[in-house]
Design a protein around this motif. Structure first.
Motif, PDB file in Angstrom:
ATOM      1  N   LEU A  23       3.316 -19.644 106.814  1.00 13.94           N
ATOM      2  CA  LEU A  23       4.378 -18.653 106.976  1.00 13.94           C
ATOM      3  C   LEU A  23       5.347 -18.721 105.808  1.00 13.94           C
ATOM      4  CD1 LEU A  23       5.652 -16.498 108.794  1.00 13.94           C
ATOM      5  CD2 LEU A  23       6.940 -18.314 109.934  1.00 13.94           C
ATOM      6  N   GLY A  24       5.532 -17.589 105.160  1.00  9.46           N
ATOM      7  CA  GLY A  24       6.404 -17.517 104.002  1.00  9.46           C
ATOM      8  C   GLY A  24       5.655 -17.793 102.715  1.00  9.46           C
ATOM      9  N   VAL A  25       4.792 -18.820 102.717  1.00  8.10           N
ATOM     10  CA  VAL A  25       4.026 -19.158 101.521  1.00  8.10           C
ATOM     11  C   VAL A  25       3.011 -18.062 101.216  1.00  8.10           C
ATOM     12  CG1 VAL A  25       2.481 -20.849 100.469  1.00  8.10           C
ATOM     13  CG2 VAL A  25       4.338 -21.614 101.950  1.00  8.10           C
ATOM     14  N   ARG A  26       2.280 -17.624 102.244  1.00  6.14           N
ATOM     15  CA  ARG A  26       1.280 -16.575 102.044  1.00  6.14           C
ATOM     16  C   ARG A  26       1.933 -15.291 101.530  1.00  6.14           C
ATOM     17  NH1 ARG A  26      -0.927 -12.480 105.368  1.00  6.14           N
ATOM     18  NH2 ARG A  26      -3.096 -11.970 104.885  1.00  6.14           N
ATOM     19  N   GLU A  27       3.053 -14.912 102.151  1.00  9.27           N
ATOM     20  CA  GLU A  27       3.757 -13.709 101.721  1.00  9.27           C
ATOM     21  C   GLU A  27       4.266 -13.849 100.291  1.00  9.27           C
ATOM     22  OE1 GLU A  27       3.576 -13.642 106.086  1.00  9.27           O
ATOM     23  OE2 GLU A  27       4.074 -15.167 104.610  1.00  9.27           O
ATOM     24  N   ALA A  28       4.761 -15.054  99.956  1.00  9.37           N
ATOM     25  CA  ALA A  28       5.267 -15.283  98.595  1.00  9.37           C
ATOM     26  C   ALA A  28       4.134 -15.211  97.572  1.00  9.37           C
ATOM     27  CB  ALA A  28       5.960 -16.644  98.527  1.00  9.37           C
ATOM     28  N   LEU A  29       2.975 -15.783  97.919  1.00  8.07           N
ATOM     29  CA  LEU A  29       1.847 -15.752  96.995  1.00  8.07           C
ATOM     30  C   LEU A  29       1.326 -14.322  96.803  1.00  8.07           C
ATOM     31  CD1 LEU A  29      -0.145 -18.936  98.087  1.00  8.07           C
ATOM     32  CD2 LEU A  29       1.095 -18.578  95.946  1.00  8.07           C
ATOM     33  N   ILE A  30       1.272 -13.558  97.879  1.00  8.86           N
ATOM     34  CA  ILE A  30       0.837 -12.161  97.768  1.00  8.86           C
ATOM     35  C   ILE A  30       1.804 -11.384  96.876  1.00  8.86           C
ATOM     36  CG2 ILE A  30       0.558  -9.986  99.044  1.00  8.86           C
ATOM     37  CD1 ILE A  30      -0.547 -11.601 101.365  1.00  8.86           C
ATOM     38  N   ALA A  31       3.108 -11.611  97.103  1.00  6.32           N
ATOM     39  CA  ALA A  31       4.110 -10.925  96.289  1.00  6.32           C
ATOM     40  C   ALA A  31       4.004 -11.331  94.821  1.00  6.32           C
ATOM     41  CB  ALA A  31       5.507 -11.233  96.830  1.00  6.32           C
ATOM     42  N   ALA A  32       3.756 -12.623  94.573  1.00  8.04           N
ATOM     43  CA  ALA A  32       3.653 -13.091  93.187  1.00  8.04           C
ATOM     44  C   ALA A  32       2.400 -12.552  92.498  1.00  8.04           C
ATOM     45  CB  ALA A  32       3.644 -14.619  93.160  1.00  8.04           C
ATOM     46  N   LEU A  33       1.312 -12.421  93.261  1.00  3.15           N
ATOM     47  CA  LEU A  33       0.067 -11.904  92.687  1.00  3.15           C
ATOM     48  C   LEU A  33       0.130 -10.402  92.419  1.00  3.15           C
ATOM     49  CD1 LEU A  33      -2.823 -13.697  94.637  1.00  3.15           C
ATOM     50  CD2 LEU A  33      -2.441 -13.708  92.167  1.00  3.15           C
ATOM     51  N   SER A  34       0.895  -9.698  93.224  1.00  2.06           N
ATOM     52  CA  SER A  34       0.887  -8.231  93.168  1.00  2.06           C
ATOM     53  C   SER A  34       1.170  -7.669  91.771  1.00  2.06           C
ATOM     54  CB  SER A  34       1.887  -7.668  94.182  1.00  2.06           C
ATOM     55  OG  SER A  34       1.459  -7.945  95.504  1.00  2.06           O
ATOM     56  N   PRO A  35       2.246  -8.090  91.087  1.00  4.18           N
ATOM     57  CA  PRO A  35       2.492  -7.528  89.739  1.00  4.18           C
ATOM     58  C   PRO A  35       1.386  -7.864  88.742  1.00  4.18           C
ATOM     59  CG  PRO A  35       4.457  -8.621  90.598  1.00  4.18           C
ATOM     60  CD  PRO A  35       3.323  -9.009  91.492  1.00  4.18           C
ATOM     61  N   LEU A  36       0.666  -8.967  88.982  1.00  4.58           N
ATOM     62  CA  LEU A  36      -0.386  -9.381  88.058  1.00  4.58           C
ATOM     63  C   LEU A  36      -1.646  -8.533  88.200  1.00  4.58           C
ATOM     64  CD1 LEU A  36      -0.064 -13.266  88.395  1.00  4.58           C
ATOM     65  CD2 LEU A  36       0.935 -11.775  86.646  1.00  4.58           C
ATOM     66  N   ILE A  37      -1.730  -7.778  89.309  1.00  8.95           N
ATOM     67  CA  ILE A  37      -2.913  -6.927  89.518  1.00  8.95           C
ATOM     68  C   ILE A  37      -2.519  -5.452  89.648  1.00  8.95           C
ATOM     69  CG2 ILE A  37      -4.268  -8.771  90.566  1.00  8.95           C
ATOM     70  CD1 ILE A  37      -3.615  -7.541  93.292  1.00  8.95           C
ATOM     71  N   GLY A  38      -1.302  -5.137  89.223  1.00 14.07           N
ATOM     72  CA  GLY A  38      -0.912  -3.729  89.167  1.00 14.07           C
ATOM     73  C   GLY A  38      -0.210  -3.174  90.373  1.00 14.07           C
ATOM     74  N   LEU A  39       0.307  -4.035  91.260  1.00 10.76           N
ATOM     75  CA  LEU A  39       1.052  -3.574  92.431  1.00 10.76           C
ATOM     76  C   LEU A  39       2.507  -4.019  92.318  1.00 10.76           C
ATOM     77  CD1 LEU A  39      -1.449  -4.392  95.333  1.00 10.76           C
ATOM     78  CD2 LEU A  39      -0.926  -2.131  94.396  1.00 10.76           C
ATOM     79  N   PRO A  40       3.469  -3.235  92.832  1.00  9.26           N
ATOM     80  CA  PRO A  40       4.873  -3.637  92.772  1.00  9.26           C
ATOM     81  C   PRO A  40       5.133  -4.911  93.571  1.00  9.26           C
ATOM     82  CG  PRO A  40       4.662  -1.294  93.270  1.00  9.26           C
ATOM     83  CD  PRO A  40       3.298  -1.879  93.402  1.00  9.26           C
ATOM     84  N   PHE A  41       6.111  -5.684  93.124  1.00 11.04           N
ATOM     85  CA  PHE A  41       6.468  -6.936  93.785  1.00 11.04           C
ATOM     86  C   PHE A  41       6.913  -6.702  95.225  1.00 11.04           C
ATOM     87  CE2 PHE A  41       9.699 -10.146  94.871  1.00 11.04           C
ATOM     88  CZ  PHE A  41       8.973 -11.315  94.680  1.00 11.04           C
ATOM     89  N   ASP A  42       7.778  -5.692  95.434  1.00 10.17           N
ATOM     90  CA  ASP A  42       8.272  -5.454  96.792  1.00 10.17           C
ATOM     91  C   ASP A  42       7.157  -4.972  97.719  1.00 10.17           C
ATOM     92  OD1 ASP A  42       7.968  -2.941  95.694  1.00 10.17           O
ATOM     93  OD2 ASP A  42      10.094  -2.416  95.769  1.00 10.17           O
ATOM     94  N   THR A  43       6.194  -4.244  97.172  1.00  8.05           N
ATOM     95  CA  THR A  43       5.052  -3.827  97.978  1.00  8.05           C
ATOM     96  C   THR A  43       4.255  -5.045  98.448  1.00  8.05           C
ATOM     97  OG1 THR A  43       4.855  -1.706  96.827  1.00  8.05           O
ATOM     98  CG2 THR A  43       2.897  -2.500  97.975  1.00  8.05           C
ATOM     99  N   GLY A  44       4.130  -6.052  97.573  1.00  9.78           N
ATOM    100  CA  GLY A  44       3.427  -7.271  97.943  1.00  9.78           C
ATOM    101  C   GLY A  44       4.079  -7.969  99.122  1.00  9.78           C
ATOM    102  N   ILE A  45       5.402  -8.031  99.114  1.00  9.44           N
ATOM    103  CA  ILE A  45       6.115  -8.659 100.234  1.00  9.44           C
ATOM    104  C   ILE A  45       5.874  -7.884 101.522  1.00  9.44           C
ATOM    105  CG2 ILE A  45       8.394  -9.219 101.175  1.00  9.44           C
ATOM    106  CD1 ILE A  45       9.351  -9.750  98.355  1.00  9.44           C
ATOM    107  N   LEU A  46       6.002  -6.564 101.441  1.00  9.71           N
ATOM    108  CA  LEU A  46       5.868  -5.741 102.642  1.00  9.71           C
ATOM    109  C   LEU A  46       4.455  -5.774 103.214  1.00  9.71           C
ATOM    110  CD1 LEU A  46       7.999  -2.602 101.653  1.00  9.71           C
ATOM    111  CD2 LEU A  46       8.587  -4.394 103.295  1.00  9.71           C
ATOM    112  N   LEU A  47       3.447  -5.708 102.359  1.00 10.82           N
ATOM    113  CA  LEU A  47       2.082  -5.671 102.888  1.00 10.82           C
ATOM    114  C   LEU A  47       1.704  -7.018 103.513  1.00 10.82           C
ATOM    115  CD1 LEU A  47      -0.539  -7.020 101.107  1.00 10.82           C
ATOM    116  CD2 LEU A  47       0.388  -5.449  99.413  1.00 10.82           C
ATOM    117  N   GLY A  48       2.186  -8.115 102.924  1.00 11.28           N
ATOM    118  CA  GLY A  48       1.922  -9.422 103.518  1.00 11.28           C
ATOM    119  C   GLY A  48       2.573  -9.565 104.879  1.00 11.28           C
ATOM    120  N   THR A  49       3.810  -9.090 104.998  1.00 10.64           N
ATOM    121  CA  THR A  49       4.518  -9.151 106.274  1.00 10.64           C
ATOM    122  C   THR A  49       3.872  -8.239 107.312  1.00 10.64           C
ATOM    123  OG1 THR A  49       6.594  -9.611 105.100  1.00 10.64           O
ATOM    124  CG2 THR A  49       6.758  -8.858 107.385  1.00 10.64           C
ATOM    125  N   LEU A  50       3.511  -7.030 106.906  1.00 11.94           N
ATOM    126  CA  LEU A  50       2.894  -6.087 107.833  1.00 11.94           C
ATOM    127  C   LEU A  50       1.565  -6.626 108.356  1.00 11.94           C
ATOM    128  CD1 LEU A  50       2.788  -3.368 109.254  1.00 11.94           C
ATOM    129  CD2 LEU A  50       1.840  -2.370 107.153  1.00 11.94           C
TER     130      LEU A  50
END
Length: 294
Positions: A243-270
């Motif tokens: 909890l929290g780590v998975r969402e943080a890792l998804i958010a951190a990976l998102s900009p590296l693969i062409g997705l916005p950082f905030d989108t990474g946080i939201l999709l992990g939480t959803l």
């Protein structure tokens, strides 16, 4: 080498004190909520922008498939230990171990080990057998997910992930060779690979559905790349369910693969919210059916 791996797994299987796990759960949950609120405000999304069909598919198709794969994962772990659990037993352990990962209780690994031990397997063999599918998942996800990250353009990270995946695959093979019964070994190895490849596929599907619900388009390789975040949290036993780590890792990976950082946080939480909602329903149904049987 297998002896050293068993010793490491034994240390990993020791639960943190209940008070510490409760504190970590509260801090992690609060962090996820704060980050999600910030990401929602930063994204400029409103409730009208949410696509509900992907959420319904995630709840009605992807989440049940995840639970089935969790049950199959326990079954192959039990077979490595020389057991043959029935479908209901496998499903019960799948629900309990998934719930244990999200509460201040022993995590999924410990629940699986205790279940195998209760069914007659020695503690050491139960630890090794429980770890084989998890290491295989790390290996498959690292190799395939690393390749997906490389396709999306982050070569150095792709190399790191592939190397980690290769190491996990080797560790899984060593434990499997020293633990699994000699009879039917090839078929069991194929079953483990199939289950863990299925986990990678369903993880990518769940994340793809979550980002689609936010109205953002995503390529299959991006969804597979994001699945690496879920695999990496398997090795982190300090936070309930990552909890929290998975969402943080998804958010951190998102900009590296062409997705916005905030989108990474939201999709992990959803994705987590949908999974928790389904898991609660599955636990309720299983509890009611167990009472009727008894």
């Amino acid at each position: 080498m297998p002896t050293a791996l068993r010793r490491l797994l034994d240390q990993r299987a020791q639960p943190l004190p209940p008070t510490l796990r409760t504190v970590l759960l509260a801090v992690s949950a609060a962090g996820v909520v704060v980050a999600s609120v910030w990401a929602w405000q930063s994204s400029g999304l409103s409730a009208d922008d949410i696509e509900w069909l992907p959420i319904l598919v995630a709840f009605g198709v992807a989440a049940p498939a995840s639970l089935v794969l969790k049950a199959l994962e326990f079954r192959v772990a039990a077979q490595v230990a020389g057991q043959q659990p029935g479908p209901r037993r496998s499903l019960e352990v799948a629900v309990v171990s998934s719930a244990a990962n999200l509460l201040p209780l022993p995590g999924s690994l410990i629940v699986t080990v205790q279940s195998l031990s209760a069914d007659g397997t020695t503690y050491g063999r139960a630890i090794a057998a429980s770890a084989v599918p998890g290491l295989a998942w790390l290996g498959i996800t690292g190799l395939v997910g690393g390749a997906a990250i490389g396709i999306e353009g982050t070569l150095w990270l792709a190399v790191v992930v592939v190397v980690v995946g290769l190491g996990a695959a080797v560790a899984a093979a060593l434990l499997f060779r020293s633990t699994a019964p000699s009879e039917g070994r090839a078929g069991l190895a194929a079953a483990i690979i199939a289950v863990e490849a299925g986990w990678l596929g369903i993880s990518a599907l769940r994340l793809g559905l979550a980002v689609s619900a936010l109205g953002v388009s995503i390529e299959p390789t991006q969804a597979v790349a994001l699945s690496v975040a879920g695999a990496l949290t398997v090795a982190i036993g300090f936070f309930p369910g990552g909890l929290g780590v998975r969402e943080a890792l998804i958010a951190a990976l998102s900009p590296l693969i062409g997705l916005p950082f905030d989108t990474g946080i939201l999709l992990g939480t959803l994705d987590r919210v949908v999974w928790l909602a389904f898991l609660a329903l599955a636990a309720l149904v299983l509890s009611v059916s167990s009472r009727r049987i008894s």
